[in-house]
Enzyme design. Structure first.
Site, PDB file in Angstrom:
ATOM      1  N   HIS A  83       0.816  -1.222   0.000  1.00  0.00           N
ATOM      2  CA  HIS A  83       0.000   0.000   0.000  1.00  0.00           C
ATOM      3  C   HIS A  83       0.850   1.274   0.000  1.00  0.00           C
ATOM      4  CE1 HIS A  83       0.655   1.176   4.222  1.00  0.00           C
ATOM      5  NE2 HIS A  83       0.757  -0.128   4.439  1.00  0.00           N
ATOM      6  N   ASP A  84       0.396   2.236  -0.753  1.00  0.00           N
ATOM      7  CA  ASP A  84       0.985   3.584  -0.779  1.00  0.00           C
ATOM      8  C   ASP A  84       2.429   3.610  -1.265  1.00  0.00           C
ATOM      9  OD1 ASP A  84      -1.409   4.890   0.311  1.00  0.00           O
ATOM     10  OD2 ASP A  84      -0.920   3.768   2.129  1.00  0.00           O
TER      11      ASP A  84
END
Ligand SMILES: CC(=O)SCCNC(=O)CCNC(=O)[C@H](O)C(C)(C)COP(=O)(O)OP(=O)(O)OC[C@H]1O[C@@H](n2cnc3c(N)ncnc32)[C@H](O)[C@@H]1OP(=O)(O)O
Length: 223
Positions: free
Chosen positions: A143-144
């Site tokens: 994620h991210d």
């Protein structure tokens, strides 16, 4: 469905992987390969052959209604040089993403163009992938994360959340990158490395834990 006629530029092993992925994407009809280093007519993947070299692209696009395709060259620097050449020779050529149907990509991830996303890759929520990147077989981009243009992760690379990988940087097969780590542009992470510290640009790191092993220049070979 109206299929788009496309070509793969580069017919090495990596080119074959891309052709195989495209064979699972019904929106495309792969016409063949473009390759400067092989004779026209050379068979590369099933019945598909080399149609010509980059200079032949404008004529091929007109004759076979080819709308675009993807550059399938594993070396990040060489891939960027070939993309630039095609943009100059054939400005209408539309770069596509080759995405295996088994890849899992979050709806909240952002993906540019010209990328390869191979079988069983995972791109998790909030990730931002630039243009002409490689996310190879079973790689996990958490994620991210951010991957800048022409960056690559080899098979089985795993990153933690909030990792950034700079432009042209290659993370080699099986490497693991701890959450929150930033890897600068034009760097190289060796096979099986465990990256626990930030990696500066233009450097080579490998080992467990990974340590800086040298400096790099743009275009230095690594494959
Ligand atoms: C589908 C696909 O095929 S995707 C592509 C997959 N391929 C890869 O990911 C290849 C990645 N390449 C590597 O990891 C390479 O080993 C590199 C680029 C990091 C280093 O390559 P070179 O500079 O040629 O290093 P070289 O092979 O000369 O090794 C130098 C020393 O470092 C060691 N070494 C090299 N790579 C690593 C590594 N990843 N981890 C630990 N040690 C390493 C070698 O054992 C050698 O040690 P020694 O002097 O004690 O014998």
């Amino acid at each position: 469905m109206q299929q788009k006629n496309i070509v793969v530029i580069g017919s090495s092993g990596h080119g074959k992987v891309v052709a195989d992925i495209l064979s699972h994407m019904p929106e495309y009809r792969l016409a063949g390969f473009i390759d400067t280093n092989k004779e026209k007519g050379t068979r590369c993947f099933g019945a598909l052959t080399v149609l010509g070299n980059e200079a032949d692209l404008p004529a091929l696009m007109a004759a076979q209604q080819i709308s675009g395709g993807i550059v399938a060259i594993g070396d990040n620097w060489i891939r960027s040089q070939v993309v630039a050449k095609i943009q100059a020779i054939a400005p209408a050529f539309a770069f596509i993403n080759a995405i295996h149907p088994s890849a899992v990509i979050s709806d909240t991830a952002s993906i540019g163009t010209g990328n390869l996303i191979a079988a069983n890759a995972v791109i998790n929520t909030g990730a931002v992938i630039g243009h002409h990147c490689i996310i190879n077989t079973m790689a996990c981009i958490e994620h991210d994360n951010r991957m800048d243009d022409y960056a690559s992760v080899a098979p089985r690379v795993v990153t933690g959340g909030n990792v950034s990988i700079g432009a042209y940087t290659a993370v080699s097969i099986g490497a693991v990158v701890k959450h929150g780590i930033s890897i600068g542009e034009q760097s190289l992470i060796g096979a099986g490395a465990v990256v626990l510290k930030p990696v500066d640009a233009f450097s080579t790191w490998y080992g467990v834990p990974a340590r800086k092993m040298g400096e790099r220049k743009a275009g230095d070979k690594y494959l």
